[in-house]
Design a protein around this motif. Structure first.
Motif, PDB file in Angstrom:
ATOM      1  N   CYS A  33      74.625  34.754  21.014  1.00 58.29           N
ATOM      2  CA  CYS A  33      74.994  34.042  22.174  1.00 58.29           C
ATOM      3  C   CYS A  33      73.530  33.270  22.764  1.00 58.29           C
ATOM      4  N   SER A 185      81.384  35.518  21.861  1.00 56.27           N
ATOM      5  CA  SER A 185      81.707  35.706  23.412  1.00 56.27           C
ATOM      6  C   SER A 185      81.710  36.956  23.774  1.00 56.27           C
ATOM      7  N   LYS A 703      81.431  36.816  32.016  1.00 58.27           N
ATOM      8  CA  LYS A 703      81.793  36.153  30.791  1.00 58.27           C
ATOM      9  C   LYS A 703      80.294  35.827  30.201  1.00 58.27           C
TER      10      LYS A 703
END
Length: 704
Positions: A33, A185, A703
């Motif tokens: 990420c 994710s 998240k």
């Protein structure tokens, strides 16, 4: 209210090796990420307009891939965003907010037992994960339990035998897992609450090389509980590895582990059918009591798109369940003396494994979406117990001295069963005109059971057969509105198939049939969606007594239920959202004789409420979402004579969520705000299983 605390000496029971693996996977995704991190964006918009998911593919209601709107049956979905919004961290909590569903779970049935459409228990309401069921042994269902790691939880109401086989005349509940994605994710949940409650959830997905992707979800929880001896804990790990070497070929390997230690509580004795509120926080079990469930699961899947019209799928699996109970389970209140008499010093072990395979072909043409398949499973089950469960004691009704478990009866392996379960099935959704869809399905089940008595008794072999069919018609009145009607049949066992004993080995499967009609509609301008259904279910060949010889149990009894179900998800004004449902039904025995030839015709079956309602209201003020929810369950009976009443109850819950940014939400949850004392179910006619009192929890959702 107790003070909010977390004991530093307590830790989640997740195995350390599993935690390390999860953290390593999350670290890998965090690096991925970081390479593509975008600038922070402040988000103040609320969730999408309320929806019942009518345009979502129905993997639970049919294996043909039709949408919920097209399906001529009543199905409802509770997605993961909704369960987190409401703070429903168990499947029991999440699904009992669905239309017409109430919980009848207790320590004796694995806590995962439900009532809907007039039918209750593990032999009428099935439980599945991704459409695959672990056989019910000795009336016990305990997996899946926690809602973390599931994309949604669905309930298909009415006979579901065409899709799921025997034991589903009332409904089937199916937990649909989150799938792997090549887009990296991760998510996390951390919660602390009253009564020493704590929980951690971790999940993530991402790519591995050019053709692989993975999904990992881990969850752990612990609590000291509100009652004496109320401590409980649990942990689980769900893993999926997906390989997709080409667009038409996909492989998946799934490996899961779960360990649960629920509250060691068997109910509170009632005073001649009356809840004694002063005993709410008492527990009459022994101090060294045990309830433990351990589940291991391994599955392999392959799907091949052979050509434009044919898809071949195969799934092979191994499930293992080990359960242990060691408790004092029966309590009788002597109100005059202020004491409780305890009996049934019971120890039971289940050692169960199930190996199976499902092979099917999906056929898709311009007008047809069809499937034909074959399932086979081999189930080995060993039952150990200390029957006849000797032992007795008397304790004070208030602040009892729990003592230790002791029984004069040894715990021995009592019987083994070996079962082979097979089924052939076929379904077709025929779009024979632009606005008309005809769905037809048929299934044939065969169960071969062999029981070996290990101490005494008679060995036997038994074969059970069942046929089920479903025929439904959907008319699309407009793109937003569909009307449907269906007739379906199913079958339930009189007892759990794989653990039947000699006394019920001569019985066949009971037979259920349903007629249903309904409407599903989306309202204009994003206002929302609503559904309504009318149904009647008749069930024949239930166990009754021989009118000539009431000491003899025979098949031939019957019961029915009929009712109406309404559900809606609406957004009538900006920043306001409502979700609600209401069920009213009538359930009765048409023919039932009990011991002594006592006629119970016209009585309501145990554990069945005739009114169930849920309502949630949400209002957004900038980054803050305030939610208020109410649940109502009508009165039920604890016996077939309808002489012991479980009173109706209403429970009020609330949530206050603050969205700090697109990655972080803080949520304050309040459950049973009025501190209502109520009974969720009964354990026999002398004990009521009481619901949880008022509690609060603070949760952080992240998240990445």
């Amino acid at each position: 209210m107790q003070y909010l605390h977390i004991s530093a000496s307590r830790r989640f029971p997740s195995p350390s090796q599993l935690s390390i693996a999860v953290l390593a996977a999350l670290a890998t995704m965090g690096s991925a990420c970081a390479d593509t991190q975008l600038a922070p964006v402040e988000v103040t918009a609320e969730r999408e307009a309320s929806s019942l998911g009518l345009d979502q593919a129905s993997t639970t209601g049919s294996r043909t891939g039709v949408t919920v709107r097209e399906l001529p049956a009543s199905i409802e979905s509770v997605d993961s965003a909704t369960t987190q919004e409401r703070g429903d961290y168990t499947i029991m909590d999440a699904i009992t907010r669905a239309t017409g569903v109430s919980g009848v779970g207790s320590g004796g049935n694995g806590t995962m037992s439900f009532s809907t459409r007039g039918f209750s228990g593990t032999n009428s309401v099935g439980l599945a994960e991704d459409g695959m069921r672990l056989s019910t042994g000795a009336g016990t269902q305990n997996y899946p339990n926690d809602s973390w790691g599931y994309e949604r939880i669905e309930v298909l109401r009415g006979p579901a035998s065409v899709v799921y086989g025997s034991g589903t005349v009332g409904a089937t509940i199916n937990a649909v897992r989150k799938a792997p994605s090549r887009t990296a994710s991760a998510e996390a949940l951390f919660g602390i609450g009253t009564d020493g409650t704590g929980r951690i959830g971790l999940g993530g997905t991402g790519a591995l090389g050019e053709i692989a992707s993975f999904r990992v979800d881990a969850y752990g929880h612990t609590t000291d509980g509100q009652r004496d001896l109320g401590n409980a804990s649990g942990s689980k790990l769900l893993t999926t590895l997906r390989l997709q070497p080409s667009s038409d070929l996909r492989f998946e390997l799934l490996a899961d582990y779960s360990k649960q230690n629920p509250e060691r509580y068997w109910g509170t004795p009632n005073d001649k059918g009356r809840i004694v509120s002063s005993l709410r926080n008492e527990n009459y079990n022994v101090s060294d009591a045990i309830i433990g469930y351990e589940d291991k699961r391994l599955r392999g899947r392959v799907e091949w798109q052979a050509n434009d019209w044919l898809t071949l799928r195969d799934e092979v699996y191994y499930f293992e369940a080990n359960r242990h109970w060691k408790n004092v389970e029966q309590y009788s209140l002597n109100a005059a003396a202020g004491t409780v008499n305890r009996s049934d010093y019971l120890e039971i072990r289940h050692n169960m494994d199930q190996t199976g395979n499902r092979l099917e072909a999906g056929i898709r043409t311009e007008r047809h979406r069809g499937v034909i398949g074959w399932e086979v499973a081999r189930v080995n089950f060993r039952h150990s117990n200390n029957s006849p469960y000797g032992g007795a004691s008397t304790v004070s009704a208030g602040n009892p001295a729990h003592g230790a478990w002791s029984s004069p009866d040894p715990t021995l392996a009592k019987f083994d069963t070996r079962s082979t379960l097979q089924a052939l099935y076929a379904e077709d959704a025929w779009q024979f005109a632009n606005q008309w869809l005809l769905m037809a399905g048929i299934r044939h089940d065969v169960a071969d059971v062999s029981r070996d008595e290990l101490v005494n008794g008679t060995d036997f072999d038994k074969t059970l057969r069942g046929n089920a069919w479903r025929l439904g018609l959907t008319y699309q009145l407009s793109p937003a509105t569909s009307l449907y009607a269906q007739a379906s049949t199913g079958h339930d066992p009189v007892t759990s198939i794989i653990t039947m004993n000699l006394s019920n080995s001569n019985f066949t499967l009971t037979k259920g049939k349903q007629v249903e009609t309904g409407i599903k509609q989306s309202l204009g301008n994003g206002l929302g969606e609503w559904t309504a259904a009318l149904f009647r279910i008749d069930k024949d060949d239930i166990i009754t007594r021989d009118p000539v010889n009431p000491a003899l149990s025979v098949q031939g009894g019957s019961q029915h239920s009929q009712g109406i179900e309404l559900s809606a998800a609406l957004t009538p004004w900006k920043n306001w959202r409502f979700e609600g449902n209401f069920t009213v039904l009538r359930a009765r025995y048409d023919e039932l004789l009990e011991a002594g030839g006592v006629d119970r015709s016209g009585k309501r079956p145990t554990g069945v409420p005739e009114q169930v309602a849920n309502l949630w209201a949400h209002h957004r003020l900038g980054p803050v979402l305030a939610s208020l929810g109410g649940r109502y369950v009508g009165k039920r009976y604890a016996d077939n004579a309808n002489s012991v009443v479980l009173p109706a109850y209403s429970v009020v819950d609330a949530a206050l969520a603050w969205t700090y940014d697109q990655r972080t939400t803080l949520r304050l949850l309040g459950r049973n705000l009025t501190d209502k004392v109520y009974a969720t179910t009964s354990y026999g006619s002398q004990q009521f299983v009481l619901g949880q009192g008022r509690s609060f929890e603070l949760v952080a959702e992240l998240k990445f």
